[in-house]
Design an enzyme around this catalytic site. Structure first.
Site, PDB file in Angstrom:
ATOM      1  N   ASP A  81     -16.956 -27.638  25.295  1.00  0.00           N
ATOM      2  CA  ASP A  81     -18.176 -27.524  24.491  1.00  0.00           C
ATOM      3  C   ASP A  81     -18.169 -28.626  23.439  1.00  0.00           C
ATOM      4  O   ASP A  81     -17.181 -29.357  23.275  1.00  0.00           O
ATOM      5  CB  ASP A  81     -18.254 -26.139  23.826  1.00  0.00           C
ATOM      6  CG  ASP A  81     -19.669 -25.803  23.329  1.00  0.00           C
ATOM      7  OD1 ASP A  81     -20.598 -26.600  23.579  1.00  0.00           O
ATOM      8  OD2 ASP A  81     -19.834 -24.766  22.679  1.00  0.00           O
ATOM      9  N   LYS A  82     -19.285 -28.724  22.739  1.00  0.00           N
ATOM     10  CA  LYS A  82     -19.362 -29.623  21.596  1.00  0.00           C
ATOM     11  C   LYS A  82     -19.907 -28.847  20.406  1.00  0.00           C
ATOM     12  O   LYS A  82     -20.595 -27.839  20.584  1.00  0.00           O
ATOM     13  CB  LYS A  82     -20.171 -30.868  21.925  1.00  0.00           C
ATOM     14  CG  LYS A  82     -21.692 -30.801  21.892  1.00  0.00           C
ATOM     15  CD  LYS A  82     -22.252 -30.774  20.576  1.00  0.00           C
ATOM     16  CE  LYS A  82     -23.160 -31.597  19.877  1.00  0.00           C
ATOM     17  NZ  LYS A  82     -24.385 -30.934  19.390  1.00  0.00           N
ATOM     18  N   HIS A  83     -19.573 -29.301  19.227  1.00  0.00           N
ATOM     19  CA  HIS A  83     -20.101 -28.630  18.031  1.00  0.00           C
ATOM     20  C   HIS A  83     -20.506 -29.702  17.027  1.00  0.00           C
ATOM     21  O   HIS A  83     -19.806 -30.686  16.839  1.00  0.00           O
ATOM     22  CB  HIS A  83     -19.027 -27.726  17.413  1.00  0.00           C
ATOM     23  CG  HIS A  83     -19.521 -26.988  16.206  1.00  0.00           C
ATOM     24  ND1 HIS A  83     -20.323 -25.873  16.298  1.00  0.00           N
ATOM     25  CD2 HIS A  83     -19.357 -27.215  14.876  1.00  0.00           C
ATOM     26  CE1 HIS A  83     -20.631 -25.439  15.089  1.00  0.00           C
ATOM     27  NE2 HIS A  83     -20.049 -26.238  14.205  1.00  0.00           N
ATOM     28  N   SER A  84     -21.652 -29.460  16.397  1.00  0.00           N
ATOM     29  CA  SER A  84     -22.085 -30.383  15.346  1.00  0.00           C
ATOM     30  C   SER A  84     -22.099 -29.625  14.033  1.00  0.00           C
ATOM     31  O   SER A  84     -22.407 -28.424  14.000  1.00  0.00           O
ATOM     32  CB  SER A  84     -23.485 -30.885  15.685  1.00  0.00           C
ATOM     33  OG  SER A  84     -24.180 -31.210  14.509  1.00  0.00           O
ATOM     34  N   THR A 121     -30.161 -25.184  17.078  1.00  0.00           N
ATOM     35  CA  THR A 121     -30.484 -25.304  18.505  1.00  0.00           C
ATOM     36  C   THR A 121     -31.230 -24.073  19.026  1.00  0.00           C
ATOM     37  O   THR A 121     -32.176 -24.195  19.816  1.00  0.00           O
ATOM     38  CB  THR A 121     -29.172 -25.520  19.303  1.00  0.00           C
ATOM     39  OG1 THR A 121     -28.595 -26.735  18.830  1.00  0.00           O
ATOM     40  CG2 THR A 121     -29.400 -25.620  20.793  1.00  0.00           C
ATOM     41  N   ARG A 169     -17.999 -15.387   1.689  1.00  0.00           N
ATOM     42  CA  ARG A 169     -17.839 -16.746   1.148  1.00  0.00           C
ATOM     43  C   ARG A 169     -19.152 -17.244   0.562  1.00  0.00           C
ATOM     44  O   ARG A 169     -19.173 -17.914  -0.474  1.00  0.00           O
ATOM     45  CB  ARG A 169     -17.376 -17.713   2.257  1.00  0.00           C
ATOM     46  CG  ARG A 169     -15.918 -17.543   2.631  1.00  0.00           C
ATOM     47  CD  ARG A 169     -15.610 -18.257   3.937  1.00  0.00           C
ATOM     48  NE  ARG A 169     -15.887 -19.677   3.867  1.00  0.00           N
ATOM     49  CZ  ARG A 169     -16.169 -20.430   4.922  1.00  0.00           C
ATOM     50  NH1 ARG A 169     -16.220 -19.914   6.138  1.00  0.00           N
ATOM     51  NH2 ARG A 169     -16.402 -21.718   4.776  1.00  0.00           N
ATOM     52  N   SER A 184     -13.381 -21.118  10.557  1.00  0.00           N
ATOM     53  CA  SER A 184     -14.649 -20.487  10.906  1.00  0.00           C
ATOM     54  C   SER A 184     -15.257 -21.143  12.152  1.00  0.00           C
ATOM     55  O   SER A 184     -15.630 -20.469  13.117  1.00  0.00           O
ATOM     56  CB  SER A 184     -15.598 -20.609   9.704  1.00  0.00           C
ATOM     57  OG  SER A 184     -16.891 -20.222  10.038  1.00  0.00           O
ATOM     58  N   LYS A 188     -15.051 -19.427  16.489  1.00  0.00           N
ATOM     59  CA  LYS A 188     -16.195 -19.133  17.366  1.00  0.00           C
ATOM     60  C   LYS A 188     -16.117 -19.954  18.650  1.00  0.00           C
ATOM     61  O   LYS A 188     -16.449 -19.486  19.734  1.00  0.00           O
ATOM     62  CB  LYS A 188     -17.507 -19.420  16.621  1.00  0.00           C
ATOM     63  CG  LYS A 188     -17.801 -18.343  15.579  1.00  0.00           C
ATOM     64  CD  LYS A 188     -18.915 -18.717  14.641  1.00  0.00           C
ATOM     65  CE  LYS A 188     -18.498 -19.736  13.641  1.00  0.00           C
ATOM     66  NZ  LYS A 188     -19.299 -19.857  12.434  1.00  0.00           N
ATOM     67  N   LYS A 189     -15.678 -21.197  18.523  1.00  0.00           N
ATOM     68  CA  LYS A 189     -15.567 -22.040  19.720  1.00  0.00           C
ATOM     69  C   LYS A 189     -14.428 -21.538  20.605  1.00  0.00           C
ATOM     70  O   LYS A 189     -14.540 -21.522  21.833  1.00  0.00           O
ATOM     71  CB  LYS A 189     -15.341 -23.504  19.311  1.00  0.00           C
ATOM     72  CG  LYS A 189     -16.582 -24.126  18.688  1.00  0.00           C
ATOM     73  CD  LYS A 189     -17.688 -24.330  19.712  1.00  0.00           C
ATOM     74  CE  LYS A 189     -19.060 -24.222  19.112  1.00  0.00           C
ATOM     75  NZ  LYS A 189     -20.142 -24.322  20.107  1.00  0.00           N
TER      76      LYS A 189
HETATM   77  N1  URA Z   1     -20.294 -23.564   9.812  1.00  0.00           N
HETATM   78  C1  URA Z   1     -19.503 -22.522  10.177  1.00  0.00           C
HETATM   79  O1  URA Z   1     -19.612 -22.013  11.277  1.00  0.00           O
HETATM   80  N2  URA Z   1     -18.600 -22.076   9.287  1.00  0.00           N
HETATM   81  C2  URA Z   1     -18.434 -22.614   8.065  1.00  0.00           C
HETATM   82  O2  URA Z   1     -17.589 -22.168   7.325  1.00  0.00           O
HETATM   83  C3  URA Z   1     -19.267 -23.686   7.707  1.00  0.00           C
HETATM   84  C4  URA Z   1     -20.189 -24.148   8.608  1.00  0.00           C
END
Ligand code: URA
Length: 429
Positions: A81-84, A121, A169, A184, A188-189
């Site tokens: 996957d990719k994450h931005s 997205t 937070r 964080s 999730k990834k």
């Molecule tokens: N995006 C996230 O998923 N977690 C963070 O802590 C900050 C940005």
């Protein structure tokens, strides 16, 4: 060990073991740690930092707090996957997913909603009538296995501990901590069951990380911790001092991606960045092949319309009615150059905020989005313009002179030559 003793240890800057963190976090989930104790822990972690080992433990504890996707029928290394970190006009996920899926790879992409001034997205994809992004586990598995990818919303059972910690937070001024952000994002990834992740860390006035050094620090932390968690990572630091591509909004951004996937507009920076990020994802799995040769093949998927065809199959499998046109707005207003010159800057963060004012984003979570509004035909920093040339076209449902005025003030035009912005500032393999 009791809760206060563990918080004291972190307050004194000592390293906590995986066992201690795991005990504290599971107590929190079972109501044995109060929100105020967790808030104190988060502040101690914010001020003293976390070691990489602590951050990796926290990542895995958050990942394992919910369901973790498994891909037993996919060959090892093929699920990526990719994450931005988020930006304005950042729409590469829509193009990347079919590009990578065409390589006999799998992208179970959990995407996000708009956050602050940045777009999301999922919101963009919801411009497609009837699309469903909250799929059941078995439906998601079926679509990913059949087409190579699916666009997924974060369901409640994925990394639930992250959701609770993030909410805390948010109200305790502990969001901007590199180790906490790292855990964080990666939790999730990691819950997607991927083996490779490409990070697009945005940097500039409209990014989470405004300076290049901050962006590099975050990327390095992500890389080190991903490695400890068994995920291969490659990170790019990319420009967010101007919007990415020609449009900003929801439906207008989907339309831009559809054009690119049909082989039009390939000199657009969205196409360039999508190809670079997708190439890197494929390179994890096909590391013997050169990046140039992978990129050539992916470019062909755009030129031949193959990426477009697969994108359509995936969104139709997710319920989208593609016979329907994308939503369009009632009014289109051109914002024009006040003088001859070069585009010196575009107030990109302000553009994201203005989109929210126009109804294209949310002020509070319960707001509904107007998918049609936005900006198209955007100029670029460094572009030469003549007086009255269009700087952007505003798409609005209600005429509002205040918004038009605010849109005019986003652009500044210089009398002297201005250099274009670099798209990719750094690649950290
Ligand atoms: N995006 C996230 O998923 N977690 C963070 O802590 C900050 C940005």
């Amino acid at each position: 060990m009791n809760n206060a003793e563990l918080i004291r240890k972190k307050r004194q800057g000592q390293e906590l073991s995986c066992k201690e963190l795991s005990w504290f976090m599971s107590n929190y989930l079972n109501s044995g740690v109060a929100d105020e104790q967790m808030a104190a822990f988060l502040m101690a972690s914010f001020l003293n930092g976390l070691t990489d080992a602590e951050t990796a433990s926290l990542t895995e504890i958050m990942r394992d707090s919910g369901r973790v996707m498994r891909w037993p029928n996919c060959s090892p290394g093929s699920v990526v996957d990719k994450h931005s970190t988020g930006g304005i006009g950042d729409k590469t996920s829509l193009i990347i997913l079919p590009l990578v899926a065409l390589e006999s790879m799998y992208v179970p992409m959990i995407a996000g909603r708009g956050l602050g001034h940045t777009g999301g997205t999922l919101d963009k994809l919801e411009s497609l009538k009837d699309i469903r992004l909250r799929l059941s586990e078995s439906e998601a598995q079926k679509i990913v296995m059949k087409y190579g990818g699916a666009f997924l919303g974060q369901s409640d059972d994925l990394a639930p501990l992250d959701r609770r910690l993030y909410a805390l937070r948010d109200v305790t001024a502990t969001v901007e901590s590199i180790p906490l952000i790292t855990a964080s994002i990666l939790s999730k990834k990691a819950a997607e069951g991927i083996s490779g992740l490409v990070m697009d860390v945005k940097c500039g006035q409209a990014a989470f990380m405004e300076t290049k050094q901050d962006a590099i620090n975050l990327a390095q932390s992500l890389k080190r911790v991903a490695h400890l968690c068994g995920i291969q990572m490659s990170a790019f630091i990319t420009n967010m001092d101007e919007p990415l591509g020609d449009s900003v909004g929801n439906a207008v951004e989907v339309a831009e991606c559809l054009r690119i996937m049909q082989g039009q507009d390939l000199d657009n920076k969205v196409a360039e960045l999508s190809l670079v990020l997708a190439t890197e994802m494929v390179h994890f799995y096909k590391s013997k092949e050169s990046r140039e040769s992978i990129k050539q093949r992916l470019t062909h998927y755009l030129k031949s319309g193959k990426a477009y065809e697969l994108f359509m199959k995936i969104v139709v499998a997710q319920g989208a009615t593609i016979k329907e046109e994308l939503p369009t707005s009632k009014h289109k207003i051109d914002i024009c150059a006040p003088q001859d010159g070069w585009i010196q800057s575009i107030a990109t963060r302000q553009m994201g905020l203005l989109l929210i004012e126009m109804g294209g984003g949310r002020k509070v979570q319960s707001d509904t989005i107007n998918h049609a509004v936005g900006f198209t035909d955007l100029v670029k920093v460094g572009q030469k313009v003549v007086k009255n040339e269009i700087l952007c076209r505003l798409h609005m449902n209600h005429l509002n002179e205040g918004i038009v005025e605010a849109a005019r003030s986003l652009f500044s035009v210089s009398d002297s030559n201005v250099q274009p912005q670099l798209l990719i500032l750094e690649h950290m393999v």
